[in-house]
Design a protein around this motif. Sequence first.
Motif, PDB file in Angstrom:
ATOM      1  N   THR A 165      -4.471  -4.558 -22.112  1.00  0.00           N
ATOM      2  CA  THR A 165      -4.577  -5.845 -22.783  1.00  0.00           C
ATOM      3  C   THR A 165      -3.248  -6.572 -22.612  1.00  0.00           C
ATOM      4  N   HIS A 166      -3.191  -7.794 -23.110  1.00  0.00           N
ATOM      5  CA  HIS A 166      -1.944  -8.549 -23.004  1.00  0.00           C
ATOM      6  C   HIS A 166      -0.791  -7.825 -23.697  1.00  0.00           C
ATOM      7  N   ALA A 167      -1.093  -7.008 -24.678  1.00  0.00           N
ATOM      8  CA  ALA A 167      -0.045  -6.270 -25.382  1.00  0.00           C
ATOM      9  C   ALA A 167       0.607  -5.212 -24.494  1.00  0.00           C
ATOM     10  N   ASP A 168      -0.092  -4.796 -23.428  1.00  0.00           N
ATOM     11  CA  ASP A 168       0.434  -3.761 -22.531  1.00  0.00           C
ATOM     12  C   ASP A 168       1.229  -4.336 -21.369  1.00  0.00           C
ATOM     13  N   ILE A 169       1.100  -5.633 -21.106  1.00  0.00           N
ATOM     14  CA  ILE A 169       1.607  -6.239 -19.877  1.00  0.00           C
ATOM     15  C   ILE A 169       2.684  -7.271 -20.203  1.00  0.00           C
ATOM     16  N   ASP A 170       3.771  -7.228 -19.473  1.00  0.00           N
ATOM     17  CA  ASP A 170       4.855  -8.199 -19.666  1.00  0.00           C
ATOM     18  C   ASP A 170       4.761  -9.376 -18.706  1.00  0.00           C
ATOM     19  N   VAL A 171       4.343  -9.083 -17.460  1.00  0.00           N
ATOM     20  CA  VAL A 171       4.296 -10.122 -16.423  1.00  0.00           C
ATOM     21  C   VAL A 171       2.998  -9.967 -15.641  1.00  0.00           C
ATOM     22  N   ILE A 172       2.359 -11.091 -15.340  1.00  0.00           N
ATOM     23  CA  ILE A 172       1.157 -11.090 -14.501  1.00  0.00           C
ATOM     24  C   ILE A 172       1.414 -11.934 -13.262  1.00  0.00           C
ATOM     25  N   VAL A 173       1.089 -11.365 -12.102  1.00  0.00           N
ATOM     26  CA  VAL A 173       1.142 -12.081 -10.833  1.00  0.00           C
ATOM     27  C   VAL A 173      -0.286 -12.079 -10.277  1.00  0.00           C
ATOM     28  N   GLU A 174      -0.883 -13.241 -10.152  1.00  0.00           N
ATOM     29  CA  GLU A 174      -2.261 -13.324  -9.677  1.00  0.00           C
ATOM     30  C   GLU A 174      -2.282 -13.469  -8.161  1.00  0.00           C
ATOM     31  N   THR A 175      -3.144 -12.656  -7.519  1.00  0.00           N
ATOM     32  CA  THR A 175      -3.319 -12.714  -6.066  1.00  0.00           C
ATOM     33  C   THR A 175      -4.809 -12.640  -5.749  1.00  0.00           C
ATOM     34  N   SER A 176      -5.103 -12.740  -4.463  1.00  0.00           N
ATOM     35  CA  SER A 176      -6.473 -12.508  -3.998  1.00  0.00           C
ATOM     36  C   SER A 176      -6.437 -11.537  -2.828  1.00  0.00           C
ATOM     37  N   ARG A 177      -5.545 -10.557  -2.929  1.00  0.00           N
ATOM     38  CA  ARG A 177      -5.413  -9.577  -1.854  1.00  0.00           C
ATOM     39  C   ARG A 177      -6.422  -8.455  -2.033  1.00  0.00           C
ATOM     40  N   PRO A 178      -7.120  -8.087  -0.970  1.00  0.00           N
ATOM     41  CA  PRO A 178      -8.033  -6.947  -1.070  1.00  0.00           C
ATOM     42  C   PRO A 178      -7.247  -5.645  -1.161  1.00  0.00           C
ATOM     43  N   PRO A 179      -7.789  -4.643  -1.815  1.00  0.00           N
ATOM     44  CA  PRO A 179      -7.100  -3.354  -1.875  1.00  0.00           C
ATOM     45  C   PRO A 179      -7.014  -2.699  -0.503  1.00  0.00           C
ATOM     46  N   ILE A 180      -6.076  -1.785  -0.371  1.00  0.00           N
ATOM     47  CA  ILE A 180      -5.976  -0.977   0.840  1.00  0.00           C
ATOM     48  C   ILE A 180      -7.239  -0.129   0.967  1.00  0.00           C
ATOM     49  N   GLU A 181      -7.801  -0.072   2.156  1.00  0.00           N
ATOM     50  CA  GLU A 181      -8.945   0.807   2.410  1.00  0.00           C
ATOM     51  C   GLU A 181      -8.479   2.063   3.136  1.00  0.00           C
ATOM     52  N   SER A 182      -9.193   3.139   2.896  1.00  0.00           N
ATOM     53  CA  SER A 182      -8.896   4.405   3.568  1.00  0.00           C
ATOM     54  C   SER A 182     -10.195   4.985   4.108  1.00  0.00           C
ATOM     55  N   ALA A 183     -10.439   4.734   5.381  1.00  0.00           N
ATOM     56  CA  ALA A 183     -11.634   5.272   6.030  1.00  0.00           C
ATOM     57  C   ALA A 183     -11.351   6.699   6.479  1.00  0.00           C
ATOM     58  N   THR A 184     -12.271   7.597   6.211  1.00  0.00           N
ATOM     59  CA  THR A 184     -12.074   9.005   6.553  1.00  0.00           C
ATOM     60  C   THR A 184     -12.468   9.272   7.995  1.00  0.00           C
ATOM     61  N   PRO A 185     -11.648  10.012   8.756  1.00  0.00           N
ATOM     62  CA  PRO A 185     -12.040  10.386  10.118  1.00  0.00           C
ATOM     63  C   PRO A 185     -13.345  11.169  10.106  1.00  0.00           C
ATOM     64  N   SER A 186     -14.073  11.097  11.195  1.00  0.00           N
ATOM     65  CA  SER A 186     -15.402  11.715  11.235  1.00  0.00           C
ATOM     66  C   SER A 186     -15.360  13.235  11.294  1.00  0.00           C
ATOM     67  N   GLY A 187     -14.253  13.824  11.730  1.00  0.00           N
ATOM     68  CA  GLY A 187     -14.187  15.280  11.846  1.00  0.00           C
ATOM     69  C   GLY A 187     -14.703  15.750  13.195  1.00  0.00           C
ATOM     70  N   ASP A 188     -14.487  17.022  13.486  1.00  0.00           N
ATOM     71  CA  ASP A 188     -14.914  17.590  14.765  1.00  0.00           C
ATOM     72  C   ASP A 188     -15.902  18.730  14.535  1.00  0.00           C
ATOM     73  N   GLU A 189     -16.225  19.438  15.606  1.00  0.00           N
ATOM     74  CA  GLU A 189     -17.224  20.513  15.517  1.00  0.00           C
ATOM     75  C   GLU A 189     -16.768  21.629  14.590  1.00  0.00           C
ATOM     76  N   VAL A 190     -15.476  21.965  14.650  1.00  0.00           N
ATOM     77  CA  VAL A 190     -14.952  23.015  13.777  1.00  0.00           C
ATOM     78  C   VAL A 190     -15.078  22.601  12.317  1.00  0.00           C
ATOM     79  N   THR A 191     -14.685  21.369  12.014  1.00  0.00           N
ATOM     80  CA  THR A 191     -14.781  20.872  10.641  1.00  0.00           C
ATOM     81  C   THR A 191     -16.225  20.889  10.162  1.00  0.00           C
ATOM     82  N   ALA A 192     -17.147  20.541  11.042  1.00  0.00           N
ATOM     83  CA  ALA A 192     -18.567  20.539  10.678  1.00  0.00           C
ATOM     84  C   ALA A 192     -19.048  21.945  10.333  1.00  0.00           C
ATOM     85  N   ARG A 193     -18.585  22.959  11.065  1.00  0.00           N
ATOM     86  CA  ARG A 193     -18.999  24.340  10.775  1.00  0.00           C
ATOM     87  C   ARG A 193     -18.430  24.819   9.439  1.00  0.00           C
ATOM     88  N   ILE A 194     -17.183  24.442   9.164  1.00  0.00           N
ATOM     89  CA  ILE A 194     -16.593  24.807   7.870  1.00  0.00           C
ATOM     90  C   ILE A 194     -17.387  24.148   6.748  1.00  0.00           C
TER      91      ILE A 194
END
Length: 415
Positions: free
Chosen positions: A162-191
């Motif tokens: 809430t406002h009681a928890d925050i001292d300063v607000i900076v408003e943006t429209s930046r999307p969050p960082i995305e983290s796409a997971t690698p597909s893995g290989d045959e060994v990973t699939a067997r595990i």
Amino acid sequence: MTPQHIPVENLDLGPYLRTGDTVVWGQACAEPLTLVEALVRQRARFGTLRCFLGIQFAGTIVPEHADHLRLVSYCGTGANRALAKAGVLDIYPGHYSTLPWLVSCGPLRADVVFVQCAALGGGRYSLGLADDYLTAAIAAARVVIAEVSDQVPATPGARYLTHADIDVIVETSRPPIESATPSGDEVTARIAENVAGLIDDGATLQFGIGALPELILRQLKDRRHLGIHSGLMNDAAVDLVECGAVTGERKTTDVGKSVCAMLIGTRRLFRAAHRSQAVELHPATHTHNPGVLAVQNRFTAINSAIEVDLTGQVNAEIAGGTYVGAVGGAADFLRAAAHSLGGLPIVALPSTAGTRSRIVAELSGPVSTARADAGIFVTEHGIADLRGLPLSERRRRMIELAHPDHRALLAAGVL
């Protein structure tokens, strides 16, 4: 008190930071990029600042920034690896469950917190993509600066700001960082296939980062009544919720909810979490709490390792002399799974890294998880349940998990 609103173009951290301050901010996809970038640009103005880093995906902090920033982290994950390799990253080798204490009343008590938020209206803000140790840091901090973006999901959680928890607000429209997971290989699939075969209907799941956990989850779509109580949620977990495999109805706590400390994935995950009725963010004091974990129905902890010795000791921190992993929450989760009725404490890893065996006679790094906490180990070559076994039987079972080319050398104690 109403927070001060500062336009991005006028963002000056000078009034809020002091020489010697400890600065803490959201990690992984929850990194408030605008605020951290401003810190990097303005760092020379503050003498020396101590920064507590979590997982870095964006690489905002690089080795050159250590000229004025003293860098500390619990992990060498993502872009932190370059910092560790350059010798500018100090490591806190503690359990993840201790991080809230560390940044609230421990040696790394936060003076200033940067947090990424989503506006809910009425002066309330969602923590968006991570709570983990942020709730504790915010409670301790002298100054809390919030980057509020309309691109961040409003994820339900145990805590709203809430406002009681925050001292300063900076408003943006930046999307969050995305983290796409690698597909893995045959060994990973067997595990993944080997691990998935251990998981029954009604289990409560914990899993980590990477291709292997995602592949394991993707093989569970035919299960029913699964629950999630984990350090993180990923894209594959969303698939399980949407196909009906995960309902959370048999969980002991947070019934009907998938609970996590942070969201790590892509826009698909972020969209699914936005005002969700099925997903909740909680601090690490809840997600990694041994008492909460151990009472979960069939708590199934799925963790990874860099290498494992023949007695069940795990190195999850150092590879080739560089800090690349973490102590993390593995011990918290594995111990809880060992105490859960029908629980499964699982460590899964490939048997080799290149030509080198990851099943070894002697670890090349620290003992991140003790052999007293050893449970079930899985490679592409099979499954070894070490629970209750003496050392001689453990050696035999672990050698069977190694690559065939390395088994004789392991038996002779060479590798």
